[in-house]
Design a protein around this motif. Structure first.
Motif, PDB file in Angstrom:
ATOM      1  N   SER A   1      67.769  14.905 -27.298  1.00  9.42           N
ATOM      2  CA  SER A   1      68.104  14.253 -26.036  1.00  9.42           C
ATOM      3  C   SER A   1      66.977  14.402 -25.011  1.00  9.42           C
ATOM      4  O   SER A   1      66.634  13.457 -24.296  1.00  9.42           O
ATOM      5  CB  SER A   1      69.410  14.836 -25.485  1.00  9.42           C
ATOM      6  N   ILE A   2      66.376  15.579 -24.948  1.00 11.01           N
ATOM      7  CA  ILE A   2      65.268  15.814 -24.015  1.00 11.01           C
ATOM      8  C   ILE A   2      64.053  14.978 -24.413  1.00 11.01           C
ATOM      9  O   ILE A   2      63.398  14.367 -23.565  1.00 11.01           O
ATOM     10  CB  ILE A   2      64.930  17.318 -23.944  1.00 11.01           C
ATOM     11  N   HIS A   3      63.762  14.908 -25.695  1.00 12.66           N
ATOM     12  CA  HIS A   3      62.631  14.104 -26.149  1.00 12.66           C
ATOM     13  C   HIS A   3      62.858  12.627 -25.864  1.00 12.66           C
ATOM     14  O   HIS A   3      61.950  11.910 -25.444  1.00 12.66           O
ATOM     15  CB  HIS A   3      62.378  14.331 -27.634  1.00 12.66           C
TER      16      HIS A   3
ATOM     17  N   ALA B   1      58.491   7.772 -19.802  1.00 15.61           N
ATOM     18  CA  ALA B   1      57.120   7.339 -20.073  1.00 15.61           C
ATOM     19  C   ALA B   1      57.018   5.830 -20.262  1.00 15.61           C
ATOM     20  O   ALA B   1      55.943   5.245 -20.084  1.00 15.61           O
ATOM     21  CB  ALA B   1      56.582   8.052 -21.310  1.00 15.61           C
ATOM     22  N   TYR B   2      58.122   5.207 -20.603  1.00 13.47           N
ATOM     23  CA  TYR B   2      58.132   3.765 -20.846  1.00 13.47           C
ATOM     24  C   TYR B   2      57.707   2.985 -19.601  1.00 13.47           C
ATOM     25  O   TYR B   2      56.947   2.014 -19.701  1.00 13.47           O
ATOM     26  CB  TYR B   2      59.526   3.336 -21.298  1.00 13.47           C
ATOM     27  N   TYR B   3      58.129   3.406 -18.442  1.00 14.76           N
ATOM     28  CA  TYR B   3      57.870   2.645 -17.218  1.00 14.76           C
ATOM     29  C   TYR B   3      56.389   2.608 -16.842  1.00 14.76           C
ATOM     30  O   TYR B   3      55.847   1.518 -16.593  1.00 14.76           O
ATOM     31  CB  TYR B   3      58.742   3.165 -16.072  1.00 14.76           C
ATOM     32  N   PRO B   4      55.680   3.743 -16.797  1.00 14.41           N
ATOM     33  CA  PRO B   4      54.241   3.621 -16.515  1.00 14.41           C
ATOM     34  C   PRO B   4      53.488   2.882 -17.616  1.00 14.41           C
ATOM     35  O   PRO B   4      52.491   2.210 -17.346  1.00 14.41           O
ATOM     36  CB  PRO B   4      53.761   5.065 -16.372  1.00 14.41           C
ATOM     37  N   LEU B   5      53.991   2.964 -18.848  1.00 13.99           N
ATOM     38  CA  LEU B   5      53.347   2.244 -19.941  1.00 13.99           C
ATOM     39  C   LEU B   5      53.469   0.736 -19.732  1.00 13.99           C
ATOM     40  O   LEU B   5      52.486  -0.007 -19.844  1.00 13.99           O
ATOM     41  CB  LEU B   5      53.954   2.654 -21.282  1.00 13.99           C
ATOM     42  N   VAL B   6      54.659   0.260 -19.390  1.00 13.97           N
ATOM     43  CA  VAL B   6      54.868  -1.173 -19.167  1.00 13.97           C
ATOM     44  C   VAL B   6      54.063  -1.656 -17.958  1.00 13.97           C
ATOM     45  O   VAL B   6      53.419  -2.706 -18.009  1.00 13.97           O
ATOM     46  CB  VAL B   6      56.374  -1.485 -19.001  1.00 13.97           C
ATOM     47  N   ILE B   7      54.086  -0.894 -16.885  1.00 19.36           N
ATOM     48  CA  ILE B   7      53.313  -1.278 -15.701  1.00 19.36           C
ATOM     49  C   ILE B   7      51.822  -1.321 -16.042  1.00 19.36           C
ATOM     50  O   ILE B   7      51.112  -2.256 -15.654  1.00 19.36           O
ATOM     51  CB  ILE B   7      53.595  -0.312 -14.530  1.00 19.36           C
ATOM     52  N   GLY B   8      51.358  -0.324 -16.798  1.00 20.85           N
ATOM     53  CA  GLY B   8      49.954  -0.309 -17.206  1.00 20.85           C
ATOM     54  C   GLY B   8      49.585  -1.490 -18.084  1.00 20.85           C
ATOM     55  O   GLY B   8      48.484  -2.049 -17.962  1.00 20.85           O
TER      56      GLY B   8
ATOM     57  N   VAL C   1      47.265   7.542 -21.446  1.00 19.36           N
ATOM     58  CA  VAL C   1      47.204   8.941 -21.004  1.00 19.36           C
ATOM     59  C   VAL C   1      48.251   9.200 -19.928  1.00 19.36           C
ATOM     60  O   VAL C   1      48.971  10.203 -19.979  1.00 19.36           O
ATOM     61  CB  VAL C   1      45.788   9.306 -20.509  1.00 19.36           C
ATOM     62  N   LEU C   2      48.380   8.296 -18.961  1.00 21.76           N
ATOM     63  CA  LEU C   2      49.379   8.466 -17.907  1.00 21.76           C
ATOM     64  C   LEU C   2      50.791   8.492 -18.491  1.00 21.76           C
ATOM     65  O   LEU C   2      51.604   9.349 -18.129  1.00 21.76           O
ATOM     66  CB  LEU C   2      49.253   7.359 -16.862  1.00 21.76           C
ATOM     67  N   ALA C   3      51.077   7.575 -19.410  1.00 21.44           N
ATOM     68  CA  ALA C   3      52.406   7.545 -20.036  1.00 21.44           C
ATOM     69  C   ALA C   3      52.674   8.842 -20.810  1.00 21.44           C
ATOM     70  O   ALA C   3      53.779   9.390 -20.744  1.00 21.44           O
ATOM     71  CB  ALA C   3      52.536   6.334 -20.954  1.00 21.44           C
ATOM     72  N   GLU C   4      51.676   9.346 -21.528  1.00 26.36           N
ATOM     73  CA  GLU C   4      51.845  10.603 -22.269  1.00 26.36           C
ATOM     74  C   GLU C   4      52.053  11.781 -21.333  1.00 26.36           C
ATOM     75  O   GLU C   4      52.863  12.668 -21.606  1.00 26.36           O
ATOM     76  CB  GLU C   4      50.638  10.864 -23.168  1.00 26.36           C
ATOM     77  N   LEU C   5      51.327  11.805 -20.222  1.00 20.31           N
ATOM     78  CA  LEU C   5      51.510  12.888 -19.253  1.00 20.31           C
ATOM     79  C   LEU C   5      52.900  12.841 -18.636  1.00 20.31           C
ATOM     80  O   LEU C   5      53.519  13.889 -18.415  1.00 20.31           O
ATOM     81  CB  LEU C   5      50.435  12.831 -18.174  1.00 20.31           C
ATOM     82  N   VAL C   6      53.411  11.646 -18.373  1.00 18.18           N
ATOM     83  CA  VAL C   6      54.779  11.521 -17.859  1.00 18.18           C
ATOM     84  C   VAL C   6      55.773  11.999 -18.906  1.00 18.18           C
ATOM     85  O   VAL C   6      56.716  12.737 -18.597  1.00 18.18           O
ATOM     86  CB  VAL C   6      55.078  10.061 -17.430  1.00 18.18           C
ATOM     87  N   ARG C   7      55.562  11.607 -20.170  1.00 17.87           N
ATOM     88  CA  ARG C   7      56.474  12.019 -21.244  1.00 17.87           C
ATOM     89  C   ARG C   7      56.484  13.537 -21.399  1.00 17.87           C
ATOM     90  O   ARG C   7      57.537  14.178 -21.353  1.00 17.87           O
ATOM     91  CB  ARG C   7      56.073  11.363 -22.568  1.00 17.87           C
ATOM     92  N   ILE C   8      55.317  14.124 -21.542  1.00 22.36           N
ATOM     93  CA  ILE C   8      55.213  15.564 -21.747  1.00 22.36           C
ATOM     94  C   ILE C   8      55.682  16.322 -20.510  1.00 22.36           C
ATOM     95  O   ILE C   8      56.437  17.296 -20.603  1.00 22.36           O
ATOM     96  CB  ILE C   8      53.775  15.953 -22.111  1.00 22.36           C
ATOM     97  N   GLY C   9      55.258  15.867 -19.349  1.00 24.71           N
ATOM     98  CA  GLY C   9      55.649  16.529 -18.099  1.00 24.71           C
ATOM     99  C   GLY C   9      57.139  16.492 -17.854  1.00 24.71           C
ATOM    100  O   GLY C   9      57.734  17.502 -17.460  1.00 24.71           O
ATOM    101  N   SER C  10      57.766  15.353 -18.113  1.00 24.15           N
ATOM    102  CA  SER C  10      59.215  15.273 -17.899  1.00 24.15           C
ATOM    103  C   SER C  10      59.963  16.132 -18.913  1.00 24.15           C
ATOM    104  O   SER C  10      60.962  16.773 -18.576  1.00 24.15           O
ATOM    105  CB  SER C  10      59.695  13.825 -17.932  1.00 24.15           C
ATOM    106  N   GLN C  11      59.493  16.176 -20.145  1.00 25.91           N
ATOM    107  CA  GLN C  11      60.132  17.031 -21.140  1.00 25.91           C
ATOM    108  C   GLN C  11      60.016  18.502 -20.750  1.00 25.91           C
ATOM    109  O   GLN C  11      61.000  19.251 -20.827  1.00 25.91           O
ATOM    110  CB  GLN C  11      59.533  16.794 -22.521  1.00 25.91           C
TER     111      GLN C  11
END
Length: 128
Positions: free
Chosen positions: A66-68, A75-82, A108-118
């Motif tokens: 669930s956390i992942h 991370a999906y949102y910055p990826l789509v905007i990017g 990189v931004l999307a990955e940082l959001v994913r990892i950071g939020s997790q």
């Protein structure tokens, strides 16, 4: 990720981004970053496996899944905007090296959001 790609974006020779040599500069710098990440991740994984051998074969539970999933969702949102920024940049006619760096920054931004939020969710505790 922050250190590796922070170094990449700071060390990249931006004055040549519009030239054909800019793409080769990006490729050479990315090779160094990729090798660095592989080495650090391998050492960190081996260290953690040696330090906590009981956790090596642990299965992911519902909370972990669930956390992942939540991190991937954020991370999906910055990826789509990017991606949309990249599409607009294509129509503006930016150079190949600048386009590559913009795409790389998006990932990189999307990955940082994913990892950071997790990490944030794990740290504060998951409540469903």
């Amino acid at each position: 990720m922050i250190l590796a790609f922070g170094w990449y974006f700071l060390a990249y020779p931006w004055q040549m981004a519009a030239s054909p040599a800019g793409i080769w500069a990006a490729a050479g710098t990315l090779i160094a970053v990729t090798i660095g990440i592989i080495v650090v991740m391998t050492i960190a994984s081996a260290y953690l496996a040696i330090r906590t051998p009981d956790e090596v074969d642990m299965k992911e539970d519902e909370r972990d899944r669930s956390i992942h999933l939540k991190g991937t969702h954020y991370a999906y949102y910055p990826l789509v905007i990017g991606i949309w920024v990249n599409i607009v940049a294509l129509f503006w006619g930016i150079g190949q090296a600048a386009q590559l760096n913009l795409m790389l920054a998006t990932v990189v931004l999307a990955e940082l959001v994913r990892i950071g939020s997790q990490l944030y969710i794990y740290r504060r505790g998951w409540h469903g």
